[in-house]
Design a protein around this motif. Sequence first.
Motif, mmCIF file in Angstrom:
data_model
loop_
_atom_site.group_PDB
_atom_site.id
_atom_site.type_symbol
_atom_site.label_atom_id
_atom_site.label_comp_id
_atom_site.label_asym_id
_atom_site.label_seq_id
_atom_site.Cartn_x
_atom_site.Cartn_y
_atom_site.Cartn_z
ATOM 1 N N CYS A 233 -14.144 13.567 -75.798
ATOM 2 C CA CYS A 233 -13.087 12.764 -75.167
ATOM 3 C C CYS A 233 -11.716 13.413 -75.374
ATOM 4 C CB CYS A 233 -13.103 11.366 -75.779
ATOM 5 S SG CYS A 233 -11.783 10.327 -75.131
ATOM 6 N N CYS B 273 -16.321 7.074 -72.455
ATOM 7 C CA CYS B 273 -16.048 5.927 -73.324
ATOM 8 C C CYS B 273 -16.987 4.789 -72.925
ATOM 9 C CB CYS B 273 -14.577 5.510 -73.192
ATOM 10 S SG CYS B 273 -14.080 4.373 -74.494
ATOM 11 N N CYS C 128 -6.922 8.236 -80.625
ATOM 12 C CA CYS C 128 -7.624 6.975 -80.318
ATOM 13 C C CYS C 128 -7.754 6.122 -81.576
ATOM 14 C CB CYS C 128 -9.000 7.268 -79.729
ATOM 15 S SG CYS C 128 -9.985 5.771 -79.516
ATOM 16 N N ALA D 95 -9.432 11.630 -78.121
ATOM 17 C CA ALA D 95 -9.954 11.336 -79.462
ATOM 18 C C ALA D 95 -8.882 11.445 -80.547
ATOM 19 C CB ALA D 95 -11.133 12.261 -79.763
ATOM 20 N N CYS E 280 -17.232 10.492 -78.083
ATOM 21 C CA CYS E 280 -15.869 10.723 -78.581
ATOM 22 C C CYS E 280 -15.586 12.219 -78.793
ATOM 23 C CB CYS E 280 -15.642 9.946 -79.870
ATOM 24 S SG CYS E 280 -15.841 8.175 -79.627
#
Length: 324
Positions: free
Chosen positions: A181, A171, A187, A184, A178
């Motif tokens: 991640c 991040c 988020c 995600a 992303c």
Amino acid sequence: MPWKGEKNPYKIWVSEIILQQTRVQQGEKYYRALLKKYPDIAALANANESELYKIWQGLGYYSRCKNMLQTAKMIVNDYNGIFPHSYDDILKLKGIGPYTAAAIAAFAFDLPYAVVDGNVIRILSRYFGIESPYQSAKEKKQFELLAQKLLPKKQSASYNQAIMDLGATICKPQSPLCESCPFAKKCYAYIHGRISELPAKKSKIILKDRYFHFFIFENKQSIFIQQRNEKDIWQHLYSPYRIEKQKINLTEYPFLKGLKYSKIPERYTQKLSHQKIHGFFYRMEVNNLDCIQDLQLIKIPKARLSIYAFPKMIISFFEKNNYL
Ligand code: SF4
């Protein structure tokens, strides 16, 4: 980062103090140099103040240096040289605020305190869609309470390290990864396409302009300097004689009468967190030392200039003009 995974509270403390106002890349060499010279708290407590400032030269925010020395002495005198083990005792030490206390408590002693650095603020802002910046006391509290709520109390050190690493590697401020991640799916910023807007920008600080005129008094192979002892920027560092004034009329200063000077055409500037310093330099050969005897200057051989700690702007001047 040499301090990563470190459990020794002394080393964590040194790294955190350096990183309070300094980027990791720049801080690393200072961290190594400090630990080489002062490998433990007792060595730092016995440090010669001038030598410590010399190692710190270039890092700025010199009150950190003064506080470190006081804290090291306090730990030796009041805690038998053993770094305190509780968050509250750590917080009582000079120069240590809630963030640094949490970092030492969590990383050295695995105590349940959330560390809120720039990486953590970025993740929380984006993941939860927090629209306010991390700026006012109220806004900071909001982030700190949330971070503390999320902290798994029994894995404080590894959780804190993990979230900071996630911020540093996935991040990231620009172009976060992303797709890789683990957060995600939930988020806020990713789902709503708001990544570039979060975290919210802080309002700009208006810098105060200050105008310093430095007088380089020279006498054959000697040069005159002074130590800055007033409560102001660059406290404890050395500098040539200085007058602060936006526009200066040199005829107003009786000690300059009869001295031949040359003004260095270049203007030097240095930005600090709340101030912009404009520096002007004048070189003067002093044959009659009576002229400057009231200025409380220290006479040193030019060849020994490098052992004194000076602010960045003055080092630039000395380097450009072949003093160093
Ligand atoms: S999905 Fe993207 S913006 Fe959201 S936390 Fe992960 S890296 Fe950050």
